[in-house]
Each structure stands twice: as C-alpha cells, then as structure tokens.
Design an enzyme around this catalytic site. Structure first.
Site, PDB file in Angstrom:
ATOM      1  N   PHE A  37     -19.419  18.129  -6.014  1.00 45.58           N
ATOM      2  CA  PHE A  37     -20.506  17.544  -5.231  1.00 45.58           C
ATOM      3  C   PHE A  37     -19.947  16.986  -3.917  1.00 45.58           C
ATOM      4  CE2 PHE A  37     -23.194  13.578  -4.517  1.00 45.58           C
ATOM      5  CZ  PHE A  37     -24.078  14.243  -3.696  1.00 45.58           C
ATOM      6  N   THR A  38     -18.965  16.114  -4.014  1.00 48.50           N
ATOM      7  CA  THR A  38     -18.308  15.639  -2.787  1.00 48.50           C
ATOM      8  C   THR A  38     -16.852  16.084  -2.721  1.00 48.50           C
ATOM      9  OG1 THR A  38     -17.811  13.546  -3.900  1.00 48.50           O
ATOM     10  CG2 THR A  38     -19.762  13.599  -2.491  1.00 48.50           C
ATOM     11  N   GLY A  39     -16.340  16.618  -3.807  1.00 47.82           N
ATOM     12  CA  GLY A  39     -14.957  17.081  -3.821  1.00 47.82           C
ATOM     13  C   GLY A  39     -14.842  18.423  -3.109  1.00 47.82           C
ATOM     14  N   LEU A  74     -12.693   9.422 -12.684  1.00 48.72           N
ATOM     15  CA  LEU A  74     -13.003   9.104 -11.282  1.00 48.72           C
ATOM     16  C   LEU A  74     -14.271   9.782 -10.786  1.00 48.72           C
ATOM     17  CD1 LEU A  74      -9.692   8.823 -11.469  1.00 48.72           C
ATOM     18  CD2 LEU A  74      -9.897   8.739  -9.005  1.00 48.72           C
ATOM     19  N   THR A  93     -24.293   9.805 -13.325  1.00 51.21           N
ATOM     20  CA  THR A  93     -22.866  10.152 -13.306  1.00 51.21           C
ATOM     21  C   THR A  93     -22.030   8.991 -13.817  1.00 51.21           C
ATOM     22  OG1 THR A  93     -23.116  11.761 -11.533  1.00 51.21           O
ATOM     23  CG2 THR A  93     -20.930  10.807 -11.809  1.00 51.21           C
ATOM     24  N   ASN A 100     -19.885  10.056 -22.016  1.00 50.04           N
ATOM     25  CA  ASN A 100     -19.242  11.307 -22.454  1.00 50.04           C
ATOM     26  C   ASN A 100     -17.720  11.196 -22.466  1.00 50.04           C
ATOM     27  OD1 ASN A 100     -21.593  12.758 -22.990  1.00 50.04           O
ATOM     28  ND2 ASN A 100     -21.825  13.353 -20.841  1.00 50.04           N
ATOM     29  N   TYR A 146     -25.208   2.777  -7.353  1.00 53.19           N
ATOM     30  CA  TYR A 146     -23.746   2.813  -7.451  1.00 53.19           C
ATOM     31  C   TYR A 146     -23.228   1.541  -8.125  1.00 53.19           C
ATOM     32  CZ  TYR A 146     -18.885   3.338  -5.806  1.00 53.19           C
ATOM     33  OH  TYR A 146     -17.518   3.459  -5.712  1.00 53.19           O
ATOM     34  N   TYR A 160     -16.850   0.075 -26.048  1.00 54.20           N
ATOM     35  CA  TYR A 160     -16.091   1.083 -26.809  1.00 54.20           C
ATOM     36  C   TYR A 160     -14.739   0.505 -27.255  1.00 54.20           C
ATOM     37  CZ  TYR A 160     -18.946   5.336 -26.646  1.00 54.20           C
ATOM     38  OH  TYR A 160     -19.927   6.274 -26.852  1.00 54.20           O
ATOM     39  N   THR A 176     -10.378   2.060  -0.017  1.00 58.88           N
ATOM     40  CA  THR A 176      -9.129   2.806   0.123  1.00 58.88           C
ATOM     41  C   THR A 176      -9.328   3.929   1.141  1.00 58.88           C
ATOM     42  OG1 THR A 176      -8.555   2.250  -2.135  1.00 58.88           O
ATOM     43  CG2 THR A 176      -7.421   4.131  -1.185  1.00 58.88           C
TER      44      THR A 176
HETATM   45  P1  NAD Z   1     -14.920  11.294  -3.679  1.00 54.06           P
HETATM   46  O1  NAD Z   1     -16.372  11.422  -3.410  1.00 54.06           O
HETATM   47  O2  NAD Z   1     -13.963  11.909  -2.730  1.00 54.06           O
HETATM   48  O3  NAD Z   1     -14.560  11.800  -5.138  1.00 54.06           O
HETATM   49  C1  NAD Z   1     -15.453  11.808  -6.198  1.00 54.06           C
HETATM   50  C2  NAD Z   1     -15.299  13.114  -6.949  1.00 54.06           C
HETATM   51  O4  NAD Z   1     -16.169  13.122  -8.074  1.00 54.06           O
HETATM   52  C3  NAD Z   1     -15.682  14.331  -6.096  1.00 54.06           C
HETATM   53  O5  NAD Z   1     -14.681  15.310  -6.225  1.00 54.06           O
HETATM   54  C4  NAD Z   1     -17.014  14.784  -6.681  1.00 54.06           C
HETATM   55  O6  NAD Z   1     -17.268  16.153  -6.505  1.00 54.06           O
HETATM   56  C5  NAD Z   1     -16.834  14.385  -8.127  1.00 54.06           C
HETATM   57  N1  NAD Z   1     -18.106  14.205  -8.847  1.00 54.06           N
HETATM   58  C6  NAD Z   1     -19.210  13.521  -8.442  1.00 54.06           C
HETATM   59  N2  NAD Z   1     -20.155  13.561  -9.373  1.00 54.06           N
HETATM   60  C7  NAD Z   1     -19.665  14.308 -10.422  1.00 54.06           C
HETATM   61  C8  NAD Z   1     -20.171  14.721 -11.670  1.00 54.06           C
HETATM   62  N3  NAD Z   1     -21.399  14.369 -12.066  1.00 54.06           N
HETATM   63  N4  NAD Z   1     -19.378  15.479 -12.454  1.00 54.06           N
HETATM   64  C9  NAD Z   1     -18.142  15.845 -12.062  1.00 54.06           C
HETATM   65  N5  NAD Z   1     -17.605  15.481 -10.886  1.00 54.06           N
HETATM   66  C10 NAD Z   1     -18.352  14.717 -10.075  1.00 54.06           C
HETATM   67  O7  NAD Z   1     -14.631   9.711  -3.789  1.00 54.06           O
HETATM   68  P2  NAD Z   1     -13.262   8.918  -3.984  1.00 54.06           P
HETATM   69  O8  NAD Z   1     -13.135   7.978  -2.871  1.00 54.06           O
HETATM   70  O9  NAD Z   1     -12.151   9.834  -4.294  1.00 54.06           O
HETATM   71  O10 NAD Z   1     -13.616   8.069  -5.278  1.00 54.06           O
HETATM   72  C11 NAD Z   1     -13.142   8.408  -6.558  1.00 54.06           C
HETATM   73  C12 NAD Z   1     -13.539   7.323  -7.550  1.00 54.06           C
HETATM   74  O11 NAD Z   1     -12.987   6.077  -7.166  1.00 54.06           O
HETATM   75  C13 NAD Z   1     -15.049   7.136  -7.645  1.00 54.06           C
HETATM   76  O12 NAD Z   1     -15.389   6.890  -8.992  1.00 54.06           O
HETATM   77  C14 NAD Z   1     -15.292   5.894  -6.829  1.00 54.06           C
HETATM   78  O13 NAD Z   1     -16.423   5.198  -7.262  1.00 54.06           O
HETATM   79  C15 NAD Z   1     -14.007   5.110  -7.053  1.00 54.06           C
HETATM   80  N6  NAD Z   1     -13.740   4.189  -5.934  1.00 54.06           N
HETATM   81  C16 NAD Z   1     -13.288   4.654  -4.736  1.00 54.06           C
HETATM   82  C17 NAD Z   1     -13.068   3.755  -3.694  1.00 54.06           C
HETATM   83  C18 NAD Z   1     -12.549   4.200  -2.352  1.00 54.06           C
HETATM   84  O14 NAD Z   1     -12.413   3.365  -1.460  1.00 54.06           O
HETATM   85  N7  NAD Z   1     -12.218   5.440  -2.142  1.00 54.06           N
HETATM   86  C19 NAD Z   1     -13.322   2.387  -3.891  1.00 54.06           C
HETATM   87  C20 NAD Z   1     -13.807   1.965  -5.126  1.00 54.06           C
HETATM   88  C21 NAD Z   1     -13.994   2.868  -6.158  1.00 54.06           C
HETATM   89  N1  UDP Z   2     -18.614  13.652 -26.341  1.00 56.48           N
HETATM   90  C1  UDP Z   2     -17.991  14.551 -25.499  1.00 56.48           C
HETATM   91  N2  UDP Z   2     -16.806  15.108 -25.896  1.00 56.48           N
HETATM   92  C2  UDP Z   2     -16.225  14.808 -27.074  1.00 56.48           C
HETATM   93  C3  UDP Z   2     -16.873  13.887 -27.932  1.00 56.48           C
HETATM   94  C4  UDP Z   2     -18.068  13.323 -27.532  1.00 56.48           C
HETATM   95  O1  UDP Z   2     -18.476  14.844 -24.401  1.00 56.48           O
HETATM   96  O2  UDP Z   2     -15.169  15.363 -27.352  1.00 56.48           O
HETATM   97  C5  UDP Z   2     -19.882  13.052 -25.921  1.00 56.48           C
HETATM   98  C6  UDP Z   2     -20.978  13.308 -26.916  1.00 56.48           C
HETATM   99  O3  UDP Z   2     -21.797  14.355 -26.412  1.00 56.48           O
HETATM  100  C7  UDP Z   2     -21.719  12.022 -27.004  1.00 56.48           C
HETATM  101  C8  UDP Z   2     -20.922  11.019 -26.176  1.00 56.48           C
HETATM  102  O4  UDP Z   2     -19.711  11.667 -25.863  1.00 56.48           O
HETATM  103  O5  UDP Z   2     -22.973  12.110 -26.404  1.00 56.48           O
HETATM  104  C9  UDP Z   2     -20.620   9.760 -26.920  1.00 56.48           C
HETATM  105  O6  UDP Z   2     -19.897  10.062 -28.073  1.00 56.48           O
HETATM  106  P1  UDP Z   2     -19.884   9.069 -29.311  1.00 56.48           P
HETATM  107  O7  UDP Z   2     -19.069   9.700 -30.390  1.00 56.48           O
HETATM  108  O8  UDP Z   2     -19.487   7.716 -28.880  1.00 56.48           O
HETATM  109  O9  UDP Z   2     -21.418   8.933 -29.698  1.00 56.48           O
HETATM  110  P2  UDP Z   2     -22.381   9.816 -30.592  1.00 56.48           P
HETATM  111  O10 UDP Z   2     -21.884  11.237 -30.566  1.00 56.48           O
HETATM  112  O11 UDP Z   2     -22.266   9.194 -31.923  1.00 56.48           O
HETATM  113  O12 UDP Z   2     -23.682   9.614 -29.933  1.00 56.48           O
END
Ligand code: NAD
Ligand code: UDP
Ligand code: UDP
Length: 316
Positions: A37-39, A74, A93, A100, A146, A160, A176
């Site tokens: 998405f942003t990567g 991340l 997310t 997950n 966010y 957990y 950062t």
């Molecule tokens: P970034 O946007 O460059 O990286 C985020 C990555 O996550 C991207 O590669 C994007 O494609 C991927 N992504 C987004 N949604 C996704 C999804 N649903 N499934 C799989 N991948 C997904 O941002 P960054 O600066 O590298 O930040 C990385 C992490 O660090 C983030 O969680 C951010 O909240 C945290 N963070 C960053 C900063 C900073 O200053 N850079 C500060 C605080 C926290």
């Molecule tokens: N999950 C996953 N990978 C794994 C094991 C679990 O993505 O290898 C996901 C799973 O789909 C679930 C979530 O993680 O929705 C939470 O898992 P947990 O075992 O805590 O909860 P439950 O499956 O009992 O809802």
C-alpha cells in the site's frame, strides 16, 4: 547453524526495509510480508538476490500461516496523508493485523515486536513523555484511525501477554527519518528536503512553533533490534524509542534550507486538525534496559537524507 527465521510485516516500507536489511546482515532468514500500500519494491530490490530473503504479498487484516521464530509487526501506513486516505482500513490494519499476528505468535510460540507510536500520547500535556503517561487523544478526530488503532493494538498485545503468556515487545516509535522515506507521503522531513532541493516553497503548517524530536533511522533500527535481542523476556515495554533532541518545525525548515543551500522561501499554511503541539521522548527506560540512546544528531542525519533524495530526484 542456528539461523532464526524472522517475519517482518510492512517489510517493504521505510522502516521495515531497514529492519529486513539489518536482520539479513545479522545472518537471519527473513520473510517480508507486505500489501505494498505504501511500501515499494524499490526499497527491497537490493535484498531480492539473497536466498534467505522471501517476500509475500499479503494484507495482514487476513490470517497468515507461516512458521517463524520471531515477528516484527510494522504493517500500517504511518504518514497522515496515507493513514487518512482510507481511515477504516487503517484501523483494521492496526487492530485485525495485530489480532492475526498475535494469533500467529500464539500458535507458533514466537516472540513478537509491535511498532507502536508516540501518537498514543496524542497532543501531550506531559512533556517530555514517559511511558507511564496515558496520553491525550481525540477518539473521533482525523488522526484517530491511526492513534486509536495503535492504542487498541497495544491493548491486544498486553492482553495476549497476560492471557496467553505471549512474549511481547511493544516499542513506541517517535518521528523517524532517513533514506527510503517516500518522497510524497507528506511527512515533514521528506517534504522539506524535497521542496528545498527543487527550490519550491517550504510549507510550514501553523506558525511552525510545534515541536517534534527526530530520530535517524539507523539509531531507531538499533533500538528496535536491541529491544528484541538484548532485553530479557520480562522487559515487554511499552518502551519509547526516539531521539530526545527537540526542534520546532520552523527550526527544521531553516536548517534544511541552509543545509541544502536552497533559494526556497518558507511559507505558512493552515495547521491540520489535532496536530500535536509538542513531542519529545523520555528514553530513560531504553537507556536502562539496553544501554540504548541515539548517536546521530539531526544535522548529521539530515546530510544523509539530503544525499538520498538528491540521488533519488536525479534518477527519476
Ligand atoms: P511505511 O508506510 O513506509 O511502511 C508501512 C508498510 O506497511 C508499507 O510497506 C505498507 O505497504 C505496509 N502495509 C500497510 N498496510 C498493510 C496491510 N494491511 N498489510 C500488509 N502490509 C501493509 O511507514 P514506516 O514509517 O516504515 O512505518 C512502519 C511502522 O512503524 C508503522 O507501523 C508505523 O505506524 C510505525 N511508526 C513509524 C514512525 C516513523 O516515524 N516512521 C513513527 C511511529 C511509528
Ligand atoms: N491466526 C493467523 N495465523 C495463525 C494463527 C491464527 O493468522 O497461525 C489468526 C486467526 O485467523 C485468528 C487470529 O489469528 O483470527 C487470532 O487467533 P487466536 O488463536 O488468538 O484466536 P481464535 O482463533 O481463537 O479466534
Ligand atoms: N508539517 C509541516 N509541513 C509539512 C509537513 C508537516 O509543517 O509540509 C508539520 C506537521 O503539521 C506536524 C509536523 O510537521 O506538526 C510533523 O508532521 P509529520 O506528518 O511528519 O508527523 P506527525 O505529525 O505524525 O508527527
């Protein structure tokens, strides 16, 4: 050989790509999961030849079944422009992604790091911010998808841990910067550097009196990996990771213009809503727990960042 297998979600993003690179350099096997998405593929292109590096296109809001020893979670858009583009997806997310990845960690008994954020402190009234501060967050504003998503992810990590005995590490990352930031994601350092290099106006929001504390990416990566590798299992955080050097946004603009030797003018634009007025990490915990503190001052980090964007713009 005891190579560890490590999953990095968001591994093709700014921070994630640096984490992948560092882990490979340490001799680990890395699985990078990203929905791009942003990567960017460009961020990890130089790693693709490494046989111990693997990329999976996957959205962490869906379950993921892999076998690894450690997880760095991340995945999440991090710049206001990107996380506000589809706010519902941003919360999903953070929250579904955390569920997950925690479910995965629980099944395979992996240690898991969460990239939390200084945004959990909102617009802080305690300054600098220690981890014990609960924050001042608007739950319904434009930044809430966010901020609250990340706060809920922290809740899930701690539950957990308490409920299932998971080995967690929650790091609260402060602003950062460095090479591989996206040019147009609207974050302040990349915006100012690119504007200065192009001779465009430098857009300071508000009067530029708000402050941020900027950490160079290499220092942050040392902090994140140190937290995972060097601290005992009972050291779970939350732990602030950032550089306590605090600057006003106007000071940053002036430094960038001067260092680039740019003719750009500084102009003032409206302050976005809920923009925090001040931010500075108290890093005593990270210092005590792992002897970590940033080594690269802002001006030194800016030199490397300016070089990166200079090259990037030339090759566009
Ligand atoms: P970034 O946007 O460059 O990286 C985020 C990555 O996550 C991207 O590669 C994007 O494609 C991927 N992504 C987004 N949604 C996704 C999804 N649903 N499934 C799989 N991948 C997904 O941002 P960054 O600066 O590298 O930040 C990385 C992490 O660090 C983030 O969680 C951010 O909240 C945290 N963070 C960053 C900063 C900073 O200053 N850079 C500060 C605080 C926290
Ligand atoms: N999950 C996953 N990978 C794994 C094991 C679990 O993505 O290898 C996901 C799973 O789909 C679930 C979530 O993680 O929705 C939470 O898992 P947990 O075992 O805590 O909860 P439950 O499956 O009992 O809802
Ligand atoms: N900012 C600015 N001009 C820009 C981009 C950002 O003045 O072109 C300001 C923004 O209003 C905020 C600070 O810089 O006060 C940091 O913004 P960023 O989006 O980088 O990070 P965050 O607000 O999430 O800390």
């Amino acid at each position: 050989m005891n190579k560890k297998r490590v999953l990095v979600t968001g591994g093709s993003g700014f921070l994630g790509s640096h984490i992948c690179e560092r882990l490979l350099g340490m001799g680990q096997e890395v699985i990078c999961v990203d929905n791009f998405f942003t990567g960017r593929k460009d961020n990890i292109l130089h790693l693709l030849d490494n046989p111990y590096f693997e990329v999976i296109r996957h959205d962490v809001t869906f379950p993921l079944y892999v076998e690894v020893d450690e997880i760095y979670n991340l995945a999440c858009p991090a710049s206001p422009i990107h996380y506000q583009h589809d706010p519902v997806q941003t919360t999903k997310t953070s929250v579904h992604g955390a569920i997950n990845m925690l479910g995965l960690a629980k099944r395979i008994k992996a240690k898991i790091f969460q990239a939390s954020t200084s945004e959990v402190y909102g617009d802080p009234v305690v300054h600098p911010q220690p981890e014990s501060y609960w924050g001042n967050v608007n739950p319904i504003g434009l930044r809430s998808c966010y901020d609250e998503g990340k706060r809920c992810a922290e809740t899930l990590f701690f539950d957990y841990h308490r409920q299932h005995g998971l080995r967690i590490k929650v790091g609260r990352i402060f602003n950062t910067y460095g090479p591989r930031m996206t040019m147009d994601d609207g974050r302040v350092v990349s915006n100012f550097v690119v504007q200065a290099l192009r001779g465009e106006d430098i857009t300071v929001y508000g009067e530029g009196r708000q402050t941020r504390s900027f950490c160079y990416v290499d220092d942050l990566v040392d902090g994140i990996i140190g937290f995972m590798e060097k601290t005992p299992d009972d050291c779970i955080g939350p732990m602030n990771l950032g550089n306590p050097g605090e600057f006003t946004i106007l000071e940053l603009a002036q430094a960038v213009v001067e260092m680039v030797g740019s003719k750009s003018k500084i102009v003032f634009r409206p302050l976005p809503s809920d923009d925090p007025m001040q931010r500075k990490p108290d890093i005593s915990l990270a210092k005590k727990a792992m002897g970590w503190e940033p080594k690269i001052p802002l001006r030194k980090g800016l030199v490397k960042t300016i070089e990166y964007f200079e090259d990037f713009l030339k090759n566009q």
